[in-house]
Scaffold this motif. Structure first.
Motif, mmCIF file in Angstrom:
data_model
loop_
_atom_site.group_PDB
_atom_site.id
_atom_site.type_symbol
_atom_site.label_atom_id
_atom_site.label_comp_id
_atom_site.label_asym_id
_atom_site.label_seq_id
_atom_site.Cartn_x
_atom_site.Cartn_y
_atom_site.Cartn_z
ATOM 1 N N ALA A 1 -12.489 -50.117 -3.668
ATOM 2 C CA ALA A 1 -12.708 -51.299 -4.511
ATOM 3 C C ALA A 1 -12.274 -51.015 -5.936
ATOM 4 N N GLY A 2 -11.775 -52.045 -6.597
ATOM 5 C CA GLY A 2 -11.444 -51.920 -8.017
ATOM 6 C C GLY A 2 -10.135 -52.602 -8.359
ATOM 7 N N TYR A 3 -9.991 -52.911 -9.651
ATOM 8 C CA TYR A 3 -8.779 -53.597 -10.112
ATOM 9 C C TYR A 3 -7.534 -52.731 -9.958
ATOM 10 N N PRO B 1 -8.968 -53.302 1.468
ATOM 11 C CA PRO B 1 -9.486 -52.892 0.151
ATOM 12 C C PRO B 1 -9.889 -54.104 -0.690
ATOM 13 N N CYS B 2 -10.982 -53.968 -1.442
ATOM 14 C CA CYS B 2 -11.518 -55.090 -2.237
ATOM 15 C C CYS B 2 -11.043 -54.983 -3.679
ATOM 16 N N ALA B 3 -10.220 -55.910 -4.110
ATOM 17 C CA ALA B 3 -9.762 -55.882 -5.503
ATOM 18 C C ALA B 3 -10.890 -56.248 -6.458
ATOM 19 N N CYS B 4 -11.898 -56.968 -5.952
ATOM 20 C CA CYS B 4 -12.929 -57.498 -6.851
ATOM 21 C C CYS B 4 -14.159 -57.891 -6.048
ATOM 22 N N THR B 5 -15.201 -58.280 -6.761
ATOM 23 C CA THR B 5 -16.366 -58.867 -6.092
ATOM 24 C C THR B 5 -16.082 -60.358 -5.857
ATOM 25 N N SER B 6 -16.956 -61.014 -5.102
ATOM 26 C CA SER B 6 -16.667 -62.418 -4.776
ATOM 27 C C SER B 6 -16.675 -63.298 -6.025
ATOM 28 N N GLU C 1 -15.573 -62.583 -8.873
ATOM 29 C CA GLU C 1 -14.369 -62.355 -9.684
ATOM 30 C C GLU C 1 -13.094 -62.854 -9.005
ATOM 31 N N ALA C 2 -13.231 -63.479 -7.841
ATOM 32 C CA ALA C 2 -12.039 -63.877 -7.075
ATOM 33 C C ALA C 2 -11.123 -64.789 -7.892
ATOM 34 N N GLU C 3 -11.717 -65.733 -8.615
ATOM 35 C CA GLU C 3 -10.876 -66.650 -9.406
ATOM 36 C C GLU C 3 -10.124 -65.892 -10.504
ATOM 37 N N LEU C 4 -10.797 -64.879 -11.080
ATOM 38 C CA LEU C 4 -10.138 -64.086 -12.124
ATOM 39 C C LEU C 4 -8.893 -63.412 -11.574
ATOM 40 N N VAL C 5 -9.025 -62.850 -10.363
ATOM 41 C CA VAL C 5 -7.894 -62.128 -9.779
ATOM 42 C C VAL C 5 -6.736 -63.089 -9.503
ATOM 43 N N VAL C 6 -7.046 -64.272 -9.007
ATOM 44 C CA VAL C 6 -5.976 -65.252 -8.764
ATOM 45 C C VAL C 6 -5.331 -65.644 -10.098
ATOM 46 N N SER C 7 -6.174 -65.784 -11.142
ATOM 47 C CA SER C 7 -5.622 -66.193 -12.449
ATOM 48 C C SER C 7 -4.820 -65.076 -13.115
ATOM 49 N N SER C 8 -4.934 -63.832 -12.596
ATOM 50 C CA SER C 8 -4.244 -62.694 -13.225
ATOM 51 C C SER C 8 -2.732 -62.753 -13.029
ATOM 52 N N GLY C 9 -2.266 -63.557 -12.071
ATOM 53 C CA GLY C 9 -0.831 -63.641 -11.796
ATOM 54 C C GLY C 9 -0.357 -62.587 -10.803
ATOM 55 N N ARG C 10 -1.270 -61.753 -10.296
ATOM 56 C CA ARG C 10 -0.848 -60.686 -9.382
ATOM 57 C C ARG C 10 -0.880 -61.114 -7.917
ATOM 58 N N ILE C 11 -1.423 -62.274 -7.635
ATOM 59 C CA ILE C 11 -1.524 -62.694 -6.234
ATOM 60 C C ILE C 11 -0.316 -63.572 -5.903
ATOM 61 N N ALA C 12 0.484 -63.119 -4.955
ATOM 62 C CA ALA C 12 1.670 -63.896 -4.573
ATOM 63 C C ALA C 12 1.311 -64.998 -3.600
ATOM 64 N N LEU C 13 0.281 -64.748 -2.807
ATOM 65 C CA LEU C 13 -0.111 -65.743 -1.795
ATOM 66 C C LEU C 13 -1.574 -65.506 -1.455
ATOM 67 N N LEU C 14 -2.287 -66.594 -1.228
ATOM 68 C CA LEU C 14 -3.689 -66.462 -0.825
ATOM 69 C C LEU C 14 -3.825 -66.843 0.639
ATOM 70 N N LEU C 15 -4.389 -65.933 1.419
ATOM 71 C CA LEU C 15 -4.684 -66.211 2.825
ATOM 72 C C LEU C 15 -6.164 -66.548 2.916
ATOM 73 N N ALA C 16 -6.477 -67.765 3.346
ATOM 74 C CA ALA C 16 -7.872 -68.219 3.388
ATOM 75 C C ALA C 16 -8.341 -68.301 4.834
ATOM 76 N N GLY C 17 -9.361 -67.536 5.155
ATOM 77 C CA GLY C 17 -9.950 -67.589 6.489
ATOM 78 C C GLY C 17 -11.254 -68.356 6.453
ATOM 79 N N PRO C 18 -11.924 -68.516 7.606
ATOM 80 C CA PRO C 18 -13.237 -69.175 7.622
ATOM 81 C C PRO C 18 -14.180 -68.495 6.620
ATOM 82 N N GLY C 19 -14.881 -69.322 5.844
ATOM 83 C CA GLY C 19 -15.809 -68.776 4.852
ATOM 84 C C GLY C 19 -15.146 -68.473 3.522
ATOM 85 N N ALA C 20 -13.904 -68.934 3.330
ATOM 86 C CA ALA C 20 -13.195 -68.654 2.065
ATOM 87 C C ALA C 20 -13.895 -69.343 0.890
ATOM 88 N N ASP C 21 -13.709 -68.775 -0.280
ATOM 89 C CA ASP C 21 -14.290 -69.319 -1.508
ATOM 90 C C ASP C 21 -13.719 -70.725 -1.744
#
Ligand code: SF4
Length: 493
Positions: free
Chosen positions: A183-185, A238-243, A245-265
């Motif tokens: 886990a970690g940035y 591996p966990c980039a963040c806690t739940s 902080e998920a929006e922060l990670v998406v806003s960081s510009g490092r996520i090219a694509l988000l895969l959303a499964g059941p129970g996604a934020d």
């Protein structure tokens, strides 16, 4: 932004928050602030939860307005029914972990928990527990028919049943063992294409994606979880963040694509749309190649972004998915107490503050610590689970959480060494049902977010008395308690 430290204790998260603000993005903290004050009737349990269309009726908590609903329902009945409604949802969420014929089964527990459950049920009206409890509870919530005592009793029975359902769901699961979790940035460092995962896509599909991603390519693709513990082959994503902080990670510009499964934020689709990050629901994509090709396309069409954290910002520890690892710990340290802390991030507290501060202080007092959920990820990110420590914090599977530790203590005959169980944040109703179940089994339990029980002193007393009759404690607060208050609760004799 001058109060940024009350949002999260992590300096990298604080930087990302500043960056999000510069981009004009409003994330979970801003939404929380703009929602204040949230519905005061609901917060104290005085908004009628019955399945009745003659409402909605609400009772004035201060006694200046209506003191009864249209049908004559008074505040004690309304608050007790609210508790039952939440517990029922919690049990239903736990049922979702079961499959096929097990949904019709009587709920049972393995040795030695069954002894605890038998004792608890004697205090909760007797009889065994079956899924009939769910139907009975739904019936009780049609219209007011029963007194608060009966509704509270039923809520506690559902709490105990929820523990059994989680245990059964776990027994049906795989033999993943106790996998390592990173886990970690730092997982977002470098130039790889990063696919963020929220929720739980099928393991089969993830395996295909992993295999496809590991094929030779000019730029490699990396999978990271945005706060969930997601099994992948013999390990965890591996966990980039806690739940939280998920929006922060998406806003960081490092996520090219988000895969959303059941129970996604649920907050992520709108943010992805705003940032033009492709979001793919795992149910909608059939082939791993399609997903990888979309991620590569997205990555090549956008600038790399400036967020490039230190790759050393990654911590690693084992997740206990079975009681065995903790049993060894208890055997080696027979005189030591064990404190359990877990739960989801909540904007009511600075993210990470309670788990890191309280766990550090408890470890300093010579108490063993185990955690689950976001709290466990904070302990991991904070270095408290590092193996080089003399007594590292132990991390527990997020589905079973404190139940794993309870099983280990029961097997070792060390239940008297339980220092307490603290829920640092609640997200799903299942968390509340688990807390009620553990308190009903005779454990000392504390919930660090206000519960909708403050509309009725009678209900709070009835609940506390019923739990105390079974040897348990359920502490909760009318405010978000600070770390010192929780530490004092743990250490109180
Ligand atoms: S059950 Fe009674 S208090 Fe609740 S909404 Fe219906 S009439 Fe109102």
């Amino acid at each position: 932004m001058e109060t940024i430290y009350v949002k999260t204790i992590d300096p990298i998260s604080q930087d990302l928050l500043r960056s999000a603000a510069q981009q004009g993005l409003k994330l979970n903290w801003e939404r929380y602030e703009s929602l204040q004050p949230q519905d005061g009737f609901l917060r104290v349990g005085l908004s009628c939860p019955y399945g009745c269309l003659q409402g909605p009726c609400r009772i004035d908590p201060f006694g200046r307005g209506p003191d009864r609903g249209l049908c004559g329902l008074e505040r004690d009945g309304m608050v007790a029914a609210f508790l039952l409604r939440l517990s029922l949802h919690g049990a239903l969420e736990a049922m979702n972990g079961l499959s096929g014929p097990d949904k019709g089964c009587e709920v049972s527990w393995p040795e030695p928990l069954n002894t605890m459950v038998d004792r608890a049920l004697k205090n909760l009206g007797g009889n065994t527990l079956s899924l009939e409890e769910v139907y009975n509870s739904a019936f009780l919530l049609q219209r007011p028919m029963e007194p608060p005592e009966r509704l509270i009793l039923q809520a506690l029975r559902l709490g105990v049943m929820t523990l059994g359902l989680l245990e059964q769901g776990h027994a049906l699961g795989d033999a993943l063992g106790n996998p390592q979790c990173k886990a970690g940035y730092g997982l977002l460092a470098g130039d790889d294409i990063v696919i963020g995962i929220s929720g739980h896509p099928s393991r089969r599909f993830l395996k295909d994606v992993q295999e496809e991603a590991s094929r030779k390519s000019s730029i490699s693709v990396r999978l990271v979880s945005l706060g969930d513990l997601i099994p992948l082959n013999e390990s965890l994503v591996p966990c980039a963040c806690t739940s939280g902080e998920a929006e922060l990670v998406v806003s960081s510009g490092r996520i090219a694509l988000l895969l959303a499964g059941p129970g996604a934020d649920p907050s992520l689709p709108e943010l992805c749309r705003r940032l033009d990050v492709p979001l793919v629901k795992s149910q909608d994509v059939k082939k791993a190649e399609e997903l990888l090709s979309l991620a590569r396309e997205s990555s090549s069409s956008r600038p790399r972004g400036t967020f490039n954290p230190d790759p050393a910002l990654v911590q690693e520890a084992r997740i206990n998915r079975a009681a065995g690892g903790l049993e060894d710990l208890l055997k080696k340290n027979p005189a030591k107490k064990l404190a359990l802390l877990g739960g989801a991030d909540t904007p009511q507290q600075s993210f990470g503050w309670i788990p890191v501060e309280v766990a550090s202080a408890l470890l300093g007092e010579g108490v063993l610590v185990a955690g689950w959920g976001d709290a466990a990820l904070w302990m991991l990110k904070g270095g408290l689970a590092a193996e080089e420590r003399e007594y590292p914090a132990r991390l527990l599977d997020d589905q079973q959480g404190p139940l794993i530790a309870l099983k280990a203590m029961a097997v070792q005959g060390k239940l008297q060494n339980l220092q307490g169980i603290c829920f640092t944040g609640l997200k799903a109703c299942r968390d509340l049902a688990v807390a009620l179940g553990l308190a009903s089994l005779g454990c000392k339990v504390c919930i660090a977010v206000p519960l909708p029980l403050w509309g009725s002193e009678n209900v709070r007393t009835l609940l506390a008395d019923r739990i105390a009759a079974g040897g348990g404690i359920l502490a909760h607060f009318d405010h978000p308690p600070n770390a010192q208050e929780l530490l004092e609760w743990f250490l109180k004799r």
